[in-house]
Design a protein around this motif. Structure first.
Motif, PDB file in Angstrom:
ATOM      1  N   LEU A 217       0.819  -1.220   0.000  1.00  0.00           N
ATOM      2  CA  LEU A 217       0.000   0.000   0.000  1.00  0.00           C
ATOM      3  C   LEU A 217       0.856   1.275   0.000  1.00  0.00           C
ATOM      4  CD1 LEU A 217      -2.724  -1.268   2.490  1.00  0.00           C
ATOM      5  CD2 LEU A 217      -3.018  -0.876   0.036  1.00  0.00           C
ATOM      6  N   GLY A 218       2.146   1.105  -0.220  1.00  0.00           N
ATOM      7  CA  GLY A 218       3.018   2.283  -0.352  1.00  0.00           C
ATOM      8  C   GLY A 218       3.409   2.927   0.973  1.00  0.00           C
ATOM      9  N   PHE A 219       3.213   2.212   2.076  1.00  0.00           N
ATOM     10  CA  PHE A 219       3.627   2.759   3.376  1.00  0.00           C
ATOM     11  C   PHE A 219       5.098   2.432   3.628  1.00  0.00           C
ATOM     12  CE2 PHE A 219      -1.005   2.339   4.128  1.00  0.00           C
ATOM     13  CZ  PHE A 219      -1.275   3.620   4.582  1.00  0.00           C
ATOM     14  N   ASP A 220       5.745   3.240   4.446  1.00  0.00           N
ATOM     15  CA  ASP A 220       7.164   3.011   4.742  1.00  0.00           C
ATOM     16  C   ASP A 220       7.357   1.814   5.674  1.00  0.00           C
ATOM     17  OD1 ASP A 220       7.926   5.171   3.215  1.00  0.00           O
ATOM     18  OD2 ASP A 220       7.719   6.584   4.884  1.00  0.00           O
ATOM     19  N   ARG A 221       6.372   1.581   6.563  1.00  0.00           N
ATOM     20  CA  ARG A 221       6.491   0.497   7.541  1.00  0.00           C
ATOM     21  C   ARG A 221       5.138   0.300   8.226  1.00  0.00           C
ATOM     22  NH1 ARG A 221       8.181   5.289   9.653  1.00  0.00           N
ATOM     23  NH2 ARG A 221      10.006   5.219   8.335  1.00  0.00           N
ATOM     24  N   PRO A 222       4.944  -0.827   8.922  1.00  0.00           N
ATOM     25  CA  PRO A 222       3.713  -0.971   9.716  1.00  0.00           C
ATOM     26  C   PRO A 222       3.821  -0.146  11.001  1.00  0.00           C
ATOM     27  CG  PRO A 222       4.953  -3.065   9.623  1.00  0.00           C
ATOM     28  CD  PRO A 222       5.803  -2.039   8.961  1.00  0.00           C
ATOM     29  N   THR A 223       2.695   0.270  11.547  1.00  0.00           N
ATOM     30  CA  THR A 223       2.705   0.954  12.848  1.00  0.00           C
ATOM     31  C   THR A 223       3.175  -0.050  13.911  1.00  0.00           C
ATOM     32  OG1 THR A 223       0.374   0.371  13.075  1.00  0.00           O
ATOM     33  CG2 THR A 223       0.855   2.592  12.318  1.00  0.00           C
ATOM     34  N   ALA A 224       3.862   0.452  14.921  1.00  0.00           N
ATOM     35  CA  ALA A 224       4.549  -0.462  15.847  1.00  0.00           C
ATOM     36  C   ALA A 224       3.713  -0.882  17.054  1.00  0.00           C
ATOM     37  CB  ALA A 224       5.844   0.183  16.328  1.00  0.00           C
ATOM     38  N   ASN A 225       2.567  -0.237  17.262  1.00  0.00           N
ATOM     39  CA  ASN A 225       1.749  -0.577  18.426  1.00  0.00           C
ATOM     40  C   ASN A 225       0.295  -0.667  17.980  1.00  0.00           C
ATOM     41  OD1 ASN A 225      -0.107   0.134  20.715  1.00  0.00           O
ATOM     42  ND2 ASN A 225       1.796   0.075  21.889  1.00  0.00           N
ATOM     43  N   SER A 226      -0.319  -1.832  18.217  1.00  0.00           N
ATOM     44  CA  SER A 226      -1.656  -2.061  17.655  1.00  0.00           C
ATOM     45  C   SER A 226      -2.708  -1.147  18.283  1.00  0.00           C
ATOM     46  CB  SER A 226      -2.046  -3.526  17.817  1.00  0.00           C
ATOM     47  OG  SER A 226      -2.062  -3.880  19.191  1.00  0.00           O
ATOM     48  N   LEU A 227      -2.549  -0.827  19.571  1.00  0.00           N
ATOM     49  CA  LEU A 227      -3.514   0.077  20.220  1.00  0.00           C
ATOM     50  C   LEU A 227      -3.443   1.463  19.582  1.00  0.00           C
ATOM     51  CD1 LEU A 227      -2.806  -0.847  23.944  1.00  0.00           C
ATOM     52  CD2 LEU A 227      -5.019  -1.092  22.809  1.00  0.00           C
ATOM     53  N   ASP A 228      -2.226   1.907  19.375  1.00  0.00           N
ATOM     54  CA  ASP A 228      -2.025   3.209  18.736  1.00  0.00           C
ATOM     55  C   ASP A 228      -2.487   3.158  17.276  1.00  0.00           C
ATOM     56  OD1 ASP A 228      -0.946   5.901  18.513  1.00  0.00           O
ATOM     57  OD2 ASP A 228       0.687   5.000  17.351  1.00  0.00           O
ATOM     58  N   GLY A 229      -2.192   2.033  16.638  1.00  0.00           N
ATOM     59  CA  GLY A 229      -2.533   1.891  15.212  1.00  0.00           C
ATOM     60  C   GLY A 229      -4.012   2.143  14.937  1.00  0.00           C
ATOM     61  N   VAL A 230      -4.888   1.628  15.798  1.00  0.00           N
ATOM     62  CA  VAL A 230      -6.324   1.785  15.539  1.00  0.00           C
ATOM     63  C   VAL A 230      -6.913   3.064  16.147  1.00  0.00           C
ATOM     64  CG1 VAL A 230      -6.822  -0.668  15.263  1.00  0.00           C
ATOM     65  CG2 VAL A 230      -6.945   0.349  17.549  1.00  0.00           C
ATOM     66  N   SER A 231      -6.191   3.677  17.070  1.00  0.00           N
ATOM     67  CA  SER A 231      -6.818   4.825  17.751  1.00  0.00           C
ATOM     68  C   SER A 231      -6.137   6.155  17.455  1.00  0.00           C
ATOM     69  CB  SER A 231      -6.820   4.602  19.269  1.00  0.00           C
ATOM     70  OG  SER A 231      -5.500   4.601  19.765  1.00  0.00           O
ATOM     71  N   ASP A 232      -5.101   6.121  16.632  1.00  0.00           N
ATOM     72  CA  ASP A 232      -4.425   7.373  16.292  1.00  0.00           C
ATOM     73  C   ASP A 232      -5.153   8.097  15.164  1.00  0.00           C
ATOM     74  OD1 ASP A 232      -2.566   9.362  15.524  1.00  0.00           O
ATOM     75  OD2 ASP A 232      -1.678   7.975  14.070  1.00  0.00           O
ATOM     76  N   ARG A 233      -5.426   9.369  15.389  1.00  0.00           N
ATOM     77  CA  ARG A 233      -5.918  10.211  14.295  1.00  0.00           C
ATOM     78  C   ARG A 233      -5.023  11.440  14.134  1.00  0.00           C
ATOM     79  NH1 ARG A 233      -7.945   6.143  13.575  1.00  0.00           N
ATOM     80  NH2 ARG A 233     -10.102   5.593  13.066  1.00  0.00           N
ATOM     81  N   ASP A 234      -3.818  11.379  14.700  1.00  0.00           N
ATOM     82  CA  ASP A 234      -2.866  12.493  14.541  1.00  0.00           C
ATOM     83  C   ASP A 234      -2.698  12.843  13.073  1.00  0.00           C
ATOM     84  OD1 ASP A 234      -2.424  11.983  17.202  1.00  0.00           O
ATOM     85  OD2 ASP A 234      -0.244  11.727  17.025  1.00  0.00           O
ATOM     86  N   PHE A 235      -2.651  11.784  12.254  1.00  0.00           N
ATOM     87  CA  PHE A 235      -2.308  12.016  10.849  1.00  0.00           C
ATOM     88  C   PHE A 235      -3.271  12.971  10.161  1.00  0.00           C
ATOM     89  CE2 PHE A 235      -5.022   8.256  10.958  1.00  0.00           C
ATOM     90  CZ  PHE A 235      -5.891   8.449   9.913  1.00  0.00           C
ATOM     91  N   VAL A 236      -4.544  12.859  10.492  1.00  0.00           N
ATOM     92  CA  VAL A 236      -5.506  13.749   9.830  1.00  0.00           C
ATOM     93  C   VAL A 236      -5.534  15.112  10.534  1.00  0.00           C
ATOM     94  CG1 VAL A 236      -7.452  12.684  11.038  1.00  0.00           C
ATOM     95  CG2 VAL A 236      -7.885  14.065   9.045  1.00  0.00           C
TER      96      VAL A 236
END
Ligand code: ARG
Length: 461
Positions: A217-236
């Motif tokens: 999907l063109g990402f540099d790497r997977p997110t390192a923490n699953s809790l953060d992965g689903v609950s982070d909206r910093d990016f937007v």
């Protein structure tokens, strides 16, 4: 009927109001491409890791491609009862390929699914904003080069301060938009990690390969923490923060355009293409595009605020509150993109009225600082004394209602006997701007150099 996707433990279907507050399909259908891309990457990885058979994976990919063309061509029936884009697509997949469709959601949750889809959408939007900012900067730098030597009043407190050139003024905005571009690129770099495989919140017991989906999907790497992965909206939120700063800059320029094209200023002419008329006053030509660019700023800030407030009290990990991120972000980022396009069009068509700008540049005693500098340079006066002497000469001009260079030598000598005829050589606006050769200053030579530097830099894109 209870829900087909998760209705196992439900005896009853949702209340109509529940459906209305819960459904996001009316707006999240916008991310259908990203959802399909994410699902294809996921199922290919599942097949690669022998979690599903390659037969099932092929069927799923084919089904998803069919759905893509159905949505592209407007032949897809979206259903509110199916809540969101993810369930709409999965339900249609089941209609198309039967039970194999049920295997797609193995080792995945809508929580990591939506986080991935939305990141893909925000990333694409950041890339568009990056390009649009570069286009606007080029339009400004081209105008700046063309008008590097044309004098206009420079203001502080919206009072005439010192003459500057129109090119210099435009290049100030190029600097602002360059910083905005830096922020957009920086946000993109930071957000380019893939949450897919975080599953609902804790990861999964299936032997998935998160690197593989991230890469696909063109990402540099997977997110390192699953809790953060689903609950982070910093990016937007970061994208909206960058957009808000851009909007602030756009709004300042829009405001200047509105002022400049008023009859009282008459510094620029806006093209017909970016103006409107009045239904009652035949003489009117209104700078509506500039006004709307200024107005969009409110919406863009609003979306940033909405998301910051929406997120601030949420415990980890996913909560449904987060579904509210999309409408705001769509609106805020689309408004930014539209405002950038409108501003670029206006700048390209903008016609400076150089005569009017020059006339205004000479009014308001704008070369008083040049007079003070002359007293320092030629007569060796301390600047504070020179300031005082100049102030007294300005007072004579104010008293008599004349410009500074119209005060006679005799009158100046009444204030300071050592002043000579030579002083008049620094009182013209052209001389004033030409003398300001310090780095970053308004001299036409420096402005031309800066404009060319930017044009060269921007041509590399
Ligand atoms: N439509 C939802 C959203 O945008 C998808 C995620 C739903 N997840 C859940 N656990 N209900 O956030």
């Amino acid at each position: 009927m209870s829900n087909r996707m998760w209705g196992g433990r439900f005896a009853e279907g949702p209340d109509a109001i529940m459906e209305e507050i819960n459904a996001s399909i009316d707006y999240d259908r916008k991310i259908y491409k990203q959802d399909i891309d994410g699902s294809k990457a996921h199922v290919r990885m599942l097949a690669d890791r022998n979690i599903v058979t390659s037969d099932d994976a092929d069927k799923i990919v084919q089904g998803l491609d069919t759905i893509l063309s159905e949505i592209d061509s407007g032949n897809f029936k979206f259903s509110r009862a199916l809540e969101d884009i993810h369930m709409n697509i999965e339900a249609r997949l089941a209609e198309l390929i039967g039970p194999a469709a049920g295997r797609l959601h193995t080792a995945r949750s809508r929580n990591d699914q939506v986080a991935t889809d939305f990141r893909l959408w925000v990333r694409e939007t950041l890339d568009t904003l990056d390009l649009q900012l570069a286009e606007l900067m080029s339009a400004l730098a081209e105008k700046a080069e063309a008008y590097a030597g044309d004098v206009m009043p420079g203001f502080t407190h919206l009072q005439s301060a010192q003459p500057v050139t129109f090119g210099h003024h435009l290049l100030a905005y190029v600097e602002m938009f360059a910083r905005d571009r830096g922020r957009v690129r920086d946000a993109r770099k930071r957000m380019n990690e893939c949450p897919l495989g975080s599953a609902a919140l804790a990861g999964t017991s299936f032997p998935i390969d998160r690197k593989m989906t991230a890469e696909a999907l063109g990402f540099d790497r997977p997110t390192a923490n699953s809790l953060d992965g689903v609950s982070d909206r910093d990016f937007v939120i970061e994208a909206l923060a960058a957009a808000s700063l851009t909007a602030m800059h756009l709004s300042r320029l829009a405001e200047e355009i509105v002022v400049w094209c008023s009859a009282q200023f008459g510094f620029v002419k806006l093209s017909d293409k970016f103006s409107t008329g009045s239904s009652i006053m035949p003489q009117k030509k209104n700078p509506d595009a500039a006004e709307l660019v200024r107005a969009k700023t409110g919406r863009i800030y609003g979306s940033l605020q909405a998301l910051l407030v929406m997120m601030k009290g949420l415990p980890l990990a996913y909560s449904k509150d987060m579904q509210e991120d999309k409408e705001q972000a769509f609106d805020g980022l689309a408004s930014t993109s539209l405002a950038l396009a409108a501003m670029t069009g206006m700048v390209k068509d903008l016609e400076p009225v150089t005569k009017a700008m020059k006339k205004a540049a000479g009014s308001g005693y704008s070369t008083a600082t040049d007079l003070a500098d002359w007293l320092v340079r030629v007569l060796g006066m301390p600047f504070r004394d020179a300031h005082h002497v100049t102030g007294a000469i300005v007072a004579i001009a104010v008293d008599r209602g004349i410009e500074l260079h119209k005060v006679s030598l005799a009158e100046m000598q009444d204030v300071e006997p050592k002043i000579t005829q030579e002083v008049f050589s620094v009182l013209s606006v052209d001389k004033s701007v030409r003398s300001r050769t310090s780095y970053g200053g308004t001299s036409p030579v420096s402005v031309r150099k800066q404009a060319r530097r930017w044009l060269k830099e921007l041509s590399k894109i």
